[in-house]
Design a protein around this motif. Sequence first.
Motif, PDB file in Angstrom:
ATOM      1  N   ALA A 205       0.626  -1.687  -0.030  1.00  0.00           N
ATOM      2  CA  ALA A 205       0.121  -0.127  -0.156  1.00  0.00           C
ATOM      3  C   ALA A 205       0.749   1.167  -0.231  1.00  0.00           C
ATOM      4  N   ILE A 206       1.939   1.214   1.345  1.00  0.00           N
ATOM      5  CA  ILE A 206       2.852   2.527   0.989  1.00  0.00           C
ATOM      6  C   ILE A 206       3.651   2.625  -0.667  1.00  0.00           C
ATOM      7  N   GLY A 207       4.029   0.531  -0.490  1.00  0.00           N
ATOM      8  CA  GLY A 207       5.273   0.718  -2.339  1.00  0.00           C
ATOM      9  C   GLY A 207       4.091   1.700  -3.572  1.00  0.00           C
ATOM     10  N   ILE A 208       3.232   1.055  -3.580  1.00  0.00           N
ATOM     11  CA  ILE A 208       2.291   1.343  -5.026  1.00  0.00           C
ATOM     12  C   ILE A 208       1.876   3.122  -4.804  1.00  0.00           C
ATOM     13  N   CYS A 209       1.724   4.103  -3.733  1.00  0.00           N
ATOM     14  CA  CYS A 209       1.904   5.358  -3.255  1.00  0.00           C
ATOM     15  C   CYS A 209       3.498   5.896  -3.200  1.00  0.00           C
TER      16      CYS A 209
ATOM     17  N   GLN B 223       2.551  -4.029  -7.245  1.00  0.00           N
ATOM     18  CA  GLN B 223       1.809  -3.287  -6.511  1.00  0.00           C
ATOM     19  C   GLN B 223       1.183  -3.513  -6.098  1.00  0.00           C
ATOM     20  N   THR B 224       0.315  -3.277  -7.188  1.00  0.00           N
ATOM     21  CA  THR B 224      -1.700  -3.701  -6.582  1.00  0.00           C
ATOM     22  C   THR B 224      -1.700  -4.883  -6.842  1.00  0.00           C
ATOM     23  N   THR B 225      -1.128  -6.271  -7.303  1.00  0.00           N
ATOM     24  CA  THR B 225      -1.443  -7.415  -7.211  1.00  0.00           C
ATOM     25  C   THR B 225      -1.390  -8.179  -6.331  1.00  0.00           C
ATOM     26  N   PHE B 226       0.106  -7.533  -5.426  1.00  0.00           N
ATOM     27  CA  PHE B 226       0.717  -8.057  -3.590  1.00  0.00           C
ATOM     28  C   PHE B 226      -0.503  -7.569  -2.968  1.00  0.00           C
ATOM     29  N   ILE B 227      -1.486  -6.549  -3.180  1.00  0.00           N
ATOM     30  CA  ILE B 227      -2.782  -5.781  -2.359  1.00  0.00           C
ATOM     31  C   ILE B 227      -3.645  -6.447  -2.225  1.00  0.00           C
ATOM     32  N   LEU B 228      -4.269  -7.144  -3.834  1.00  0.00           N
ATOM     33  CA  LEU B 228      -5.823  -7.445  -4.063  1.00  0.00           C
ATOM     34  C   LEU B 228      -5.369  -9.498  -3.559  1.00  0.00           C
ATOM     35  N   VAL B 229      -3.669  -9.778  -3.339  1.00  0.00           N
ATOM     36  CA  VAL B 229      -3.816 -10.696  -2.695  1.00  0.00           C
ATOM     37  C   VAL B 229      -3.309 -10.626  -1.422  1.00  0.00           C
ATOM     38  N   SER B 230      -3.103  -9.904  -0.527  1.00  0.00           N
ATOM     39  CA  SER B 230      -2.844 -10.067   0.719  1.00  0.00           C
ATOM     40  C   SER B 230      -4.423  -9.145   1.324  1.00  0.00           C
ATOM     41  N   LEU B 231      -5.463  -8.931   0.065  1.00  0.00           N
ATOM     42  CA  LEU B 231      -6.960  -8.878   0.889  1.00  0.00           C
ATOM     43  C   LEU B 231      -6.828 -10.188   0.732  1.00  0.00           C
TER      44      LEU B 231
ATOM     45  N   TRP C  22       5.295   0.778  14.241  1.00  0.00           N
ATOM     46  CA  TRP C  22       5.173   1.685  13.203  1.00  0.00           C
ATOM     47  C   TRP C  22       6.409   2.217  11.866  1.00  0.00           C
ATOM     48  N   TRP C  23       7.089   2.048  12.769  1.00  0.00           N
ATOM     49  CA  TRP C  23       8.154   2.822  11.702  1.00  0.00           C
ATOM     50  C   TRP C  23       9.802   1.716  10.658  1.00  0.00           C
ATOM     51  N   LYS C  24       9.389   0.164  11.035  1.00  0.00           N
ATOM     52  CA  LYS C  24       9.048  -0.601   9.863  1.00  0.00           C
ATOM     53  C   LYS C  24       8.085  -1.324   9.408  1.00  0.00           C
ATOM     54  N   PHE C  25       7.538  -0.817   9.635  1.00  0.00           N
ATOM     55  CA  PHE C  25       6.510  -1.403   8.392  1.00  0.00           C
ATOM     56  C   PHE C  25       6.201   0.385   7.543  1.00  0.00           C
ATOM     57  N   GLY C  26       6.632   1.308   7.926  1.00  0.00           N
ATOM     58  CA  GLY C  26       6.873   2.082   6.987  1.00  0.00           C
ATOM     59  C   GLY C  26       7.773   2.215   5.977  1.00  0.00           C
ATOM     60  N   LEU C  27       8.785   1.702   7.049  1.00  0.00           N
ATOM     61  CA  LEU C  27       9.943   1.194   5.959  1.00  0.00           C
ATOM     62  C   LEU C  27       9.992   1.030   4.889  1.00  0.00           C
ATOM     63  N   LEU C  28       9.188  -0.636   5.391  1.00  0.00           N
ATOM     64  CA  LEU C  28       8.785  -1.943   4.436  1.00  0.00           C
ATOM     65  C   LEU C  28       8.379  -1.570   2.925  1.00  0.00           C
ATOM     66  N   GLY C  29       8.034  -0.523   2.885  1.00  0.00           N
ATOM     67  CA  GLY C  29       6.689  -0.324   1.903  1.00  0.00           C
ATOM     68  C   GLY C  29       7.804   0.752   1.666  1.00  0.00           C
ATOM     69  N   LEU C  30       8.755   1.440   2.244  1.00  0.00           N
ATOM     70  CA  LEU C  30       9.431   2.649   1.221  1.00  0.00           C
ATOM     71  C   LEU C  30      10.352   1.554   0.758  1.00  0.00           C
ATOM     72  N   LEU C  31      10.597   0.806   0.933  1.00  0.00           N
ATOM     73  CA  LEU C  31      11.000   0.229   0.427  1.00  0.00           C
ATOM     74  C   LEU C  31      11.325  -1.137  -0.904  1.00  0.00           C
ATOM     75  N   ALA C  32       9.710  -1.313  -0.539  1.00  0.00           N
ATOM     76  CA  ALA C  32       9.177  -1.720  -1.680  1.00  0.00           C
ATOM     77  C   ALA C  32       9.008  -1.330  -3.432  1.00  0.00           C
ATOM     78  N   GLY C  33       8.518   0.014  -3.343  1.00  0.00           N
ATOM     79  CA  GLY C  33       8.432   0.915  -4.152  1.00  0.00           C
ATOM     80  C   GLY C  33       9.862   1.635  -4.511  1.00  0.00           C
ATOM     81  N   GLY C  34      10.955   1.498  -3.891  1.00  0.00           N
ATOM     82  CA  GLY C  34      12.635   1.530  -4.444  1.00  0.00           C
ATOM     83  C   GLY C  34      12.951   0.470  -4.797  1.00  0.00           C
ATOM     84  N   VAL C  35      12.689  -0.765  -4.766  1.00  0.00           N
ATOM     85  CA  VAL C  35      12.779  -2.043  -5.141  1.00  0.00           C
ATOM     86  C   VAL C  35      12.280  -1.819  -6.726  1.00  0.00           C
ATOM     87  N   GLY C  36      11.196  -2.273  -6.371  1.00  0.00           N
ATOM     88  CA  GLY C  36      10.846  -2.032  -7.529  1.00  0.00           C
ATOM     89  C   GLY C  36      10.949  -0.831  -8.873  1.00  0.00           C
TER      90      GLY C  36
END
Length: 359
Positions: free
Chosen positions: A83-87, A226-234, A269-283
């Motif tokens: 969700a953070i990564g797609i942003c 990231q969209t596919t990840f969101i749909l699968v996790s939901l 919370w910061w760990k989850f936030g960092l995971l999101g930023l990393l997801a966007g950066g990696v992709g």
Amino acid sequence: MPRPFDRPDAFARSEPRMGLVRAGGCAATGAAMSTADAEAQGANARAIAFILAGVFFISINDMLIKLLSGDYPLHQMVFVRSAIGICVSLVILRYEGGLAMLRTATPGLHLVRALLIVMANMTFFAALAVMPLGAATALFFVAPLFITLLAIPVLGEKVGRHRMTAILIGLLGVAVMMAPGVDWGGIARWSLLLPVAAALCYAGMQVLTRKLGAQSAASAMAVYIQTTFILVSLAFFLVAGDGRFSEGLESDSLVFLLRAWVWPPLADWWKFGLLGLLAGGVGYALSQAYRIGNAATVASYEYTGLPIAILWGWVIFGEVPSLPMLAGTALIAGAGLYVFARERARARPLAASRPQRRS
């Protein structure tokens, strides 16, 4: 009035001038080739920088997921990071051309590719819940060998004895790490297959991309993933979000997949936030690296993730690699690097020109 070449000495006088024209043309061609070579070298240098950044981001991402695996379900972490990564990806997309870049002539292909990446991620992350970080990463790096093998029946590629020998050596490395006498601290043997399954899913995605020839902007591909990840996790949340399927399970990997969602305390919370930023950066970083650089050259730098993963495992989790793990890792890494070297020398890389690594 005689034409110039009617005079016997006219051609002789004109020859030096023609020679100068030819020499000038060669000089111009040489300059153009030098410029092209310089541009190619510059593109490869930028691609290597992107791949190194992406691999480093992946190592932190994997370390964080392993760190959180004892308290949260995998699908919750995947949802938050995506969700953070797609942003992040949409912001980058805005600067690369806007939402129009999301249009594609092969939506079905992107869906299948995205699902394969999701499966690669889920199986690899499930392995992290029970395995040493360095060992799981090493086993995942059989993916290039699987790509070469799958290219034979799917793409009709010819693989010579050198690369086939390298594949056998890499698989020997897997066998060394999974040998019955190796002490894995009570880990179920089937759990060792999880990173190998992740590598197989990744390889299938790569070969499928080569076969169907999908092309998209790096940021657009990151948005698809990231969209596919969101749909699968939901979907996981709707089916298993209350944790009822994890009750009575003894496998830590399955519990990690099916545990109930937990509202994280403020300290996490910061760990989850960092995971999101990393997801966007990696992709973005990995897609950009393969978009602008030579695939075989760029892919070889992904192996820098191996020592980084071993380092994180030692520093953060106190994981000391055993001799069989180090031997297997060396065989897998050496075989993979040899395959990339052969592909580069033959100028016929089997890997996709724009692969999408675990993100």
